[in-house]
Design a protein around this motif. Structure first.
Motif, short mmCIF file in Angstrom:
data_model
loop_
_atom_site.label_atom_id
_atom_site.label_comp_id
_atom_site.label_asym_id
_atom_site.label_seq_id
_atom_site.Cartn_x
_atom_site.Cartn_y
_atom_site.Cartn_z
N MET A 101 0.84 -1.20 0.00
CA MET A 101 0.00 0.00 0.00
C MET A 101 0.87 1.25 0.00
SD MET A 101 -3.11 -0.88 2.69
CE MET A 101 -4.08 0.61 2.40
N ALA A 102 1.91 1.25 0.85
CA ALA A 102 2.79 2.43 0.95
C ALA A 102 3.47 2.68 -0.39
CB ALA A 102 3.82 2.22 2.06
N ARG A 103 3.87 1.60 -1.08
CA ARG A 103 4.54 1.78 -2.37
C ARG A 103 3.58 2.33 -3.40
NH1 ARG A 103 8.64 -3.27 -1.68
NH2 ARG A 103 10.19 -2.02 -0.59
N LEU A 104 2.37 1.80 -3.40
CA LEU A 104 1.38 2.28 -4.37
C LEU A 104 1.05 3.76 -4.15
CD1 LEU A 104 -1.12 -0.74 -4.52
CD2 LEU A 104 0.39 0.06 -6.35
N VAL A 105 0.85 4.16 -2.91
CA VAL A 105 0.46 5.56 -2.69
C VAL A 105 1.65 6.50 -2.87
CG1 VAL A 105 -1.50 4.93 -1.22
CG2 VAL A 105 0.67 5.58 -0.15
N GLY A 106 2.87 6.01 -2.57
CA GLY A 106 4.07 6.80 -2.83
C GLY A 106 4.22 7.07 -4.33
N SER A 107 4.03 6.01 -5.11
CA SER A 107 4.08 6.16 -6.57
C SER A 107 2.96 7.09 -7.04
CB SER A 107 3.96 4.78 -7.22
OG SER A 107 3.67 4.91 -8.58
N ALA A 108 1.78 6.96 -6.43
CA ALA A 108 0.62 7.75 -6.85
C ALA A 108 0.87 9.25 -6.65
CB ALA A 108 -0.63 7.31 -6.10
N ILE A 109 1.46 9.62 -5.52
CA ILE A 109 1.66 11.06 -5.27
C ILE A 109 2.71 11.60 -6.23
CG2 ILE A 109 3.46 10.98 -3.43
CD1 ILE A 109 0.38 13.26 -3.32
N GLY A 110 3.72 10.79 -6.55
CA GLY A 110 4.72 11.22 -7.52
C GLY A 110 4.10 11.42 -8.91
N ARG A 111 3.31 10.43 -9.34
CA ARG A 111 2.70 10.52 -10.66
C ARG A 111 1.64 11.63 -10.73
NH1 ARG A 111 0.11 5.55 -11.88
NH2 ARG A 111 0.32 5.06 -9.66
N ALA A 112 0.90 11.80 -9.63
CA ALA A 112 -0.12 12.87 -9.60
C ALA A 112 0.55 14.23 -9.75
CB ALA A 112 -0.93 12.80 -8.31
N THR A 113 1.71 14.39 -9.10
CA THR A 113 2.44 15.65 -9.18
C THR A 113 2.91 15.91 -10.61
OG1 THR A 113 3.16 15.33 -6.91
CG2 THR A 113 4.36 16.97 -8.18
N THR A 114 3.45 14.89 -11.23
CA THR A 114 3.87 15.00 -12.63
C THR A 114 2.68 15.34 -13.52
OG1 THR A 114 5.59 13.36 -12.25
CG2 THR A 114 5.00 13.77 -14.54
N ALA A 115 1.56 14.64 -13.31
CA ALA A 115 0.36 14.89 -14.12
C ALA A 115 -0.07 16.34 -14.00
CB ALA A 115 -0.77 13.96 -13.68
N MET A 116 0.05 16.88 -12.79
CA MET A 116 -0.39 18.25 -12.58
C MET A 116 0.57 19.25 -13.19
SD MET A 116 -1.60 19.92 -9.15
CE MET A 116 0.06 19.54 -8.69
N LEU A 117 1.85 19.03 -12.98
CA LEU A 117 2.83 20.00 -13.49
C LEU A 117 2.91 19.97 -15.01
CD1 LEU A 117 5.64 19.56 -10.80
CD2 LEU A 117 3.98 21.43 -10.98
N ASP A 118 2.70 18.79 -15.61
CA ASP A 118 2.76 18.67 -17.07
C ASP A 118 1.39 18.78 -17.73
OD1 ASP A 118 5.35 18.14 -16.50
OD2 ASP A 118 5.32 16.02 -17.05
N SER A 119 0.34 18.90 -16.91
CA SER A 119 -1.03 18.84 -17.42
C SER A 119 -1.21 17.62 -18.34
CB SER A 119 -1.40 20.13 -18.16
OG SER A 119 -2.80 20.15 -18.38
#
Lengths: 233, 233
Positions: free
Chosen positions: B19-37
């Motif tokens: 779970m920790a790995r999945l949510v850690g990856s999720a916050i990283g990818r969400a940040t990228t998605a937001m910064l790159d739209s």
């Protein structure tokens, strides 16, 4: 032995009800403190949260002692585990009431809420308090119909939250960025508070009806969708 | 019987790490998605949260079955109860990563974050991901020193949050109210995400050292104090 056991279960339930009453009162008083810019009342709310934290720790210790000593199974086990979760919801609600009070203290002697949003914030505070009062009643009565009412009340909270955002996004907004930030955070605090009250009620429904937690989960809240123009989840 | 029991405990711990790995990856990818739209990436994060929710439900069911079947006492009982709490922290972290992704989706094809805040938000996203990676490592290694490092990292998050508020409150802010609201909510999501990672690590410390939960509680976060001019808690 069984009697002492059920007495202990009842006392855990009593503590949950007391926690719900304390945090319900706290959100009401915090709202008043903010709208009236009443520093004393704000500080009173901030200090009073300690009692909620104590109650949670006592409750957790008793629940764990109960698990160790009595080793409940089936329904009784679910009651104890669910109580632990409800106490976490209530403790967090207390924190959110405290955040509202801290914002009141931070902006004192100014008011964090401009006059044209006074009525909306008052309604959010009252609704939050009412939701928590109903959650306490649900813990006592285990009334499933009443628990379902909380979801409707929560829809009302979403509407109020949307109203708040409409004010924020209105071109005629004239209160500046600091107030916009304050109002954004306030909206989120009330919405999360309501979510936790709904979550408490749903956990009781789950105990009574055995319905799946998936359908009863109140943790994922649609705050982003409250922004005008948001797509639905 | 005891062996099967410890295997089951290990498998609960494995689920927490996953779970920790999945949510850690999720916050990283969400940040990228937001910064790159990046709409596709945002939707991918939003959908992936379902797996985290499933893992939590499975973990809870197994923990409750373990309590019923094996009736652990003392340390083993605490491990199971604490695992339930950690899974709640992790599930909530997943929701917060999802909120970031939903904001990216909501503003697409625009960017929610103006260029002059890009670096700060990137740092918050990276720090959040790092905190969760360390929390996973703490679950595996039960390394108390590493767990204490997370608190220092969390101080860094508070600093970044303060930087964000300084931008917001700067008279030269020129991005309007909608962006101010977005950035306020984003700041709160990252801060809460970090709080939950710290909370997971502290719960491990509690299991290892038996220190009081009072001193280890990470739930009450000082986001209001991050506002410039805020008095300390």
């Amino acid at each position: 032995m069984r009697d002492a056991y059920h007495e202990e279960l009842d006392s855990i339930s009593d503590s949950l009800v007391e926690m719900a009453r304390l945090v319900g009162s706290a959100i009401g008083r915090a709202t008043t403190a903010m709208l009236d810019s009443d520093l004393k009342l704000a500080e009173n709310v901030i200090e009073a949260d300690q009692r909620v934290d104590e109650l949670q720790h006592e409750l957790e210790a008793r629940a764990i002692a109960l698990l160790a000593r009595q080793q409940p199974v089936a329904t009784d086990l679910r009651i104890v585990v669910t109580s632990l979760r409800m106490s976490a919801d209530l403790e967090r609600s207390g924190d959110l009431a405290q955040h509202v009070a801290k914002l009141a203290r931070l902006r004192y002697p100014d008011r964090a809420v401009p006059s044209d949003l006074h009525a909306t914030i008052l309604e959010m505070g009252q609704l939050a308090q009412r939701l928590m009062a109903k959650a306490a009643e649900v813990i006592i009565t285990k009334d499933v119909d009443l628990a379902l009412q909380l979801e409707q009340d929560d829809d009302e909270m979403d509407l109020l939250h949307r109203t708040l955002f409409q004010h924020l996004m209105d071109d005629r907004w004239k209160h500046g960025i600091e107030t916009a930030v304050d109002v954004t955070l306030l909206g989120r605090y009330y919405e999360r508070f309501a979510d936790h009250a709904v979550s408490v009620a749903k956990r009781v429904v789950y105990l009574v009806t055995g319905e799946h937690a998936d359908e009863l989960q109140a943790d994922a809240q649609p705050e982003i969708q409250a922004v005008p123009g948001a797509e639905s989840a």
